[in-house]
Design a protein around this motif. Structure first.
Motif, PDB file in Angstrom:
ATOM      1  N   LYS A 173       0.827  -1.216   0.000  1.00 16.24           N
ATOM      2  CA  LYS A 173       0.000   0.000   0.000  1.00 16.24           C
ATOM      3  C   LYS A 173       0.859   1.263   0.000  1.00 16.24           C
ATOM      4  O   LYS A 173       0.424   2.308  -0.461  1.00 16.24           O
ATOM      5  CB  LYS A 173      -0.908   0.021   1.223  1.00 16.24           C
ATOM      6  N   SER A 232     -10.756   0.317   5.441  1.00 17.39           N
ATOM      7  CA  SER A 232      -9.629  -0.587   5.200  1.00 17.39           C
ATOM      8  C   SER A 232      -9.780  -1.916   5.908  1.00 17.39           C
ATOM      9  O   SER A 232     -10.446  -2.025   6.944  1.00 17.39           O
ATOM     10  CB  SER A 232      -8.344   0.092   5.672  1.00 17.39           C
ATOM     11  N   THR A 233      -9.113  -2.929   5.350  1.00 15.38           N
ATOM     12  CA  THR A 233      -8.949  -4.195   6.072  1.00 15.38           C
ATOM     13  C   THR A 233      -7.638  -4.172   6.864  1.00 15.38           C
ATOM     14  O   THR A 233      -7.196  -5.192   7.357  1.00 15.38           O
ATOM     15  CB  THR A 233      -8.972  -5.399   5.093  1.00 15.38           C
ATOM     16  N   ASN A 278      -4.268  -2.705   6.025  1.00 15.61           N
ATOM     17  CA  ASN A 278      -2.996  -2.243   5.464  1.00 15.61           C
ATOM     18  C   ASN A 278      -3.092  -0.839   4.867  1.00 15.61           C
ATOM     19  O   ASN A 278      -2.178  -0.023   5.045  1.00 15.61           O
ATOM     20  CB  ASN A 278      -2.486  -3.220   4.400  1.00 15.61           C
ATOM     21  N   THR A 279      -4.179  -0.558   4.166  1.00 14.51           N
ATOM     22  CA  THR A 279      -4.343   0.798   3.631  1.00 14.51           C
ATOM     23  C   THR A 279      -4.353   1.800   4.776  1.00 14.51           C
ATOM     24  O   THR A 279      -3.737   2.867   4.696  1.00 14.51           O
ATOM     25  CB  THR A 279      -5.660   0.919   2.833  1.00 14.51           C
ATOM     26  N   GLY A 305      -8.463  -8.662  -3.459  1.00 10.48           N
ATOM     27  CA  GLY A 305      -9.403  -8.229  -2.430  1.00 10.48           C
ATOM     28  C   GLY A 305     -10.350  -7.216  -3.049  1.00 10.48           C
ATOM     29  O   GLY A 305     -11.387  -7.553  -3.625  1.00 10.48           O
ATOM     30  N   ASN A 306      -9.954  -5.942  -2.969  1.00 15.05           N
ATOM     31  CA  ASN A 306     -10.756  -4.898  -3.615  1.00 15.05           C
ATOM     32  C   ASN A 306     -10.440  -4.838  -5.116  1.00 15.05           C
ATOM     33  O   ASN A 306     -10.988  -4.045  -5.847  1.00 15.05           O
ATOM     34  CB  ASN A 306     -10.477  -3.547  -2.940  1.00 15.05           C
ATOM     35  N   LEU A 307      -9.472  -5.633  -5.530  1.00 17.60           N
ATOM     36  CA  LEU A 307      -9.115  -5.891  -6.940  1.00 17.60           C
ATOM     37  C   LEU A 307      -8.409  -4.739  -7.649  1.00 17.60           C
ATOM     38  O   LEU A 307      -8.416  -4.669  -8.879  1.00 17.60           O
ATOM     39  CB  LEU A 307     -10.355  -6.350  -7.734  1.00 17.60           C
ATOM     40  N   ASN A 358      -5.015  -3.904  -7.110  1.00 14.78           N
ATOM     41  CA  ASN A 358      -3.573  -4.061  -7.280  1.00 14.78           C
ATOM     42  C   ASN A 358      -3.209  -4.735  -8.599  1.00 14.78           C
ATOM     43  O   ASN A 358      -2.300  -4.290  -9.299  1.00 14.78           O
ATOM     44  CB  ASN A 358      -2.987  -4.839  -6.090  1.00 14.78           C
ATOM     45  N   THR A 416       2.248  -9.430  -0.751  1.00 15.15           N
ATOM     46  CA  THR A 416       1.771  -8.064  -0.534  1.00 15.15           C
ATOM     47  C   THR A 416       2.013  -7.516   0.868  1.00 15.15           C
ATOM     48  O   THR A 416       2.006  -6.298   1.057  1.00 15.15           O
ATOM     49  CB  THR A 416       0.265  -8.032  -0.843  1.00 15.15           C
TER      50      THR A 416
END
Ligand code: F0G
Length: 503
Positions: free
Chosen positions: A172, A195-196, A198-199, A299-301, A303, A436
């Motif tokens: 991130k 966020s989960t 990391n962000t 995840g949020n797709l 990356n 990641t």
């Protein structure tokens, strides 16, 4: 209620308006183009939620030298591999770029030491490009995984570890340095994300560095401790909401409608500009070669799409001759991409209620679904879903290589096993896994795994006999012993049996 909102608004400064000259400069250097309807807007016209007012699509940053190819990209999947689409004018010179990027490696300036801003020629998003908010992110190592490669029967397997070298321990940071620098230039005083984990850690660090205030919305009880501690350490207003990640996104969208807060979730197109530099760095590390396959956890797709953008731009600039296949791996319990592919060939998103111990990718309604589908299709990549047991085993295997990673990252190795078994990836093809996040992000997961309390019976029962043997060989539960030399010697003796890993 209304009054409270009004009064809290006072705490948020309105963004300073940028002067005409700077607007012209920004327009000249880049535009935002909707990935849905292709409408292009000036950066100053970006809506607060970074969604196209016409079709709700997400934006991509486009440059004078990339716009022609990007315009065609969503119309004609797969066609970007054709060199004939390149715009003829204003192309940065590939050899000069390669030389410049190498030259900057010897510089002591923070902007050159950053593994993102060293490539700033291909992300001209700042008015003052020499002075971004940087913590010397990027420059992440590329490791080989000899044991995993051997057991898979493939020749060339590398891991690009975005959890190592990045200042907050995840990929991130590469995107955050870019988007937060834009927030600062645009005069915002508050930034926010859902966020989960990391962000939020990354945003909190970069906001603190820049002297901005940050608000973090995280699902209560559903993010790893390491990440929660980071956002507090860096001084963010940390709000744990009694909902899941998708619920946090919903609340955040309401907040940015009411307050002048700059949104730093991955719908912010500047995040991808930083994240795409992984492609530049990887090709440099491979001395100009392009691997056949790149696997990312989904995840949020955002990356996978960001990395794909980096490679596409390199292709447009003739820095590489072809694209790698970009494949996205999801956890079975958080698999909206896989479900959508199975149910309607990826035409429309099928949201799910997400549940996986790989908490970073516990996302049921991914914002960058469309971008990810375009990337997978246009590069010829694959999708796969992996079980909790498969993720845990892959994580232990990556740990046993002396590298380690957080659970979401290990989904890549678990997915690779499936793609190799299904003949999607052949032994001679070169594969790079994108790890990641750092293993210390989620120590609880690792301890539970080794103590044997992570997986339940039903999950373990899904393992093959060789998988079960591997679990047994890899698990290293901590032992509590009396402080007595003979007892310690006996404990060491007990593990001096031949290990299945050494054969
Ligand atoms: N791996 C890790 C370690 C992550 O933290 C994330 C996303 C992903 C993979 C998936 O990347 O969303 O671009 O597909 N974490 C976000 C967060 C959602 O809030 O930290 P993606």
């Amino acid at each position: 209620m209304q009054l409270r909102i009004e009064s809290s608004t006072q705490a948020f400064a309105r963004p300073r308006s940028s002067g005409t000259l700077s607007v012209l400069m920004k327009v000249a250097s880049h535009q935002l183009r909707c990935t849905g309807c292709a409408a292009a807007i000036s950066p100053d016209a970006a809506p607060a939620d970074f969604r196209c007012p016409v079709c709700s699509g997400l934006y991509d940053v486009v440059y004078p030298w990339s716009s022609a190819a990007l315009r065609n990209f969503s119309d004609r999947p797969g066609s970007v591999t054709s060199g004939s689409m390149m715009p003829d004018t204003n192309l940065p010179n590939p050899s000069a770029l390669r030389w410049l990027w190498q030259e900057r490696r010897t510089s002591t300036m923070p902007v050159d030491q950053s593994g993102v801003w060293r490539f700033r020629d291909l992300l001209p998003i700042l008015q003052n490009p020499e002075n971004p908010v940087t913590l010397r992110e990027g420059n992440t190592p590329l490791y080989d995984l000899p044991r995993s490669a051997k057991s898979l029967g493939i020749d060339f397997l590398l891991a690009k570890h975005q959890g190592i070298s990045n200042p907050t321990g995840s990929f991130k940071d590469t995107g955050m340095t870019a988007a937060l620098s834009v927030a600062l230039e645009r005069g915002y005083e508050w930034v926010a994300c859902a966020s989960t984990g990391n962000t939020s850690a990354s945003m909190a660090a970069y906001a603190a560095r820049a002297g901005l205030r940050s608000v973090v919305l995280i699902p209560e009880g559903k993010i790893a401790w390491g990440k929660l501690s980071q956002s507090m350490d860096y001084g963010a207003v940390t709000l744990q909401l009694r909902t899941d990640f998708d619920g946090c996104v919903r609340i955040l969208n309401e907040l940015i409608r009411r307050l002048p807060i700059y949104l730093l979730n991955s719908v912010n197109p500047y995040r991808a500009e930083g994240q795409k530099t992984l492609a530049f760095e990887l090709v440099e590390q491979l001395e100009g070669q392009v691997p056949e396959h790149i696997l990312v956890p989904g995840g949020n797709l955002a990356n996978g799409a960001a990395i794909g953008k980096g490679f596409r731009e390199m292709l447009e600039l003739r820095l590489i001759p072809r694209l790698p296949k970009i494949s996205v791996i999801q956890a079975e319990g958080a698999n909206p991409l896989v479900r959508s592919w199975m149910e309607n060939d990826g035409e429309t998103l099928v949201p799910v209620v997400a549940d996986t111990r790989a908490s970073a990718i516990r996302i049921g309604n991914p914002a960058s679904f469309r971008k990810a589908v375009d990337t997978i299709r246009s590069t010829g990549g694959w999708i796969a879903q992996v079980s909790e047991q498969e993720i845990a085993l892959a994580k232990a295997e990556i740990g046993a290589e002396g590298i380690g990673c957080e659970p979401a990252s290990a989904a890549t190795l678990a997915g690779l096993k499936k793609l190799v078994a299904g003949g999607r990836i052949t032994p001679e093809e070169r594969v790079v896994l994108i790890l990641t996040g750092h293993t210390l992000k989620d120590p609880e997961y690792t301890i539970d795994y080794h103590r044997g309390t992570l997986l339940d019976r039903a999950e373990l029962a899904q393992a093959t006999p060789s998988g079960l043997a591997l679990h047994a060989a890899l698990r290293k539960p901590p032992q509590v012993l009396d402080a007595d030399t003979d007892t310690v010697l006996r404990a060491i003796d007990a593990v001096l049996l031949p290990s299945p890993l050494s054969s």
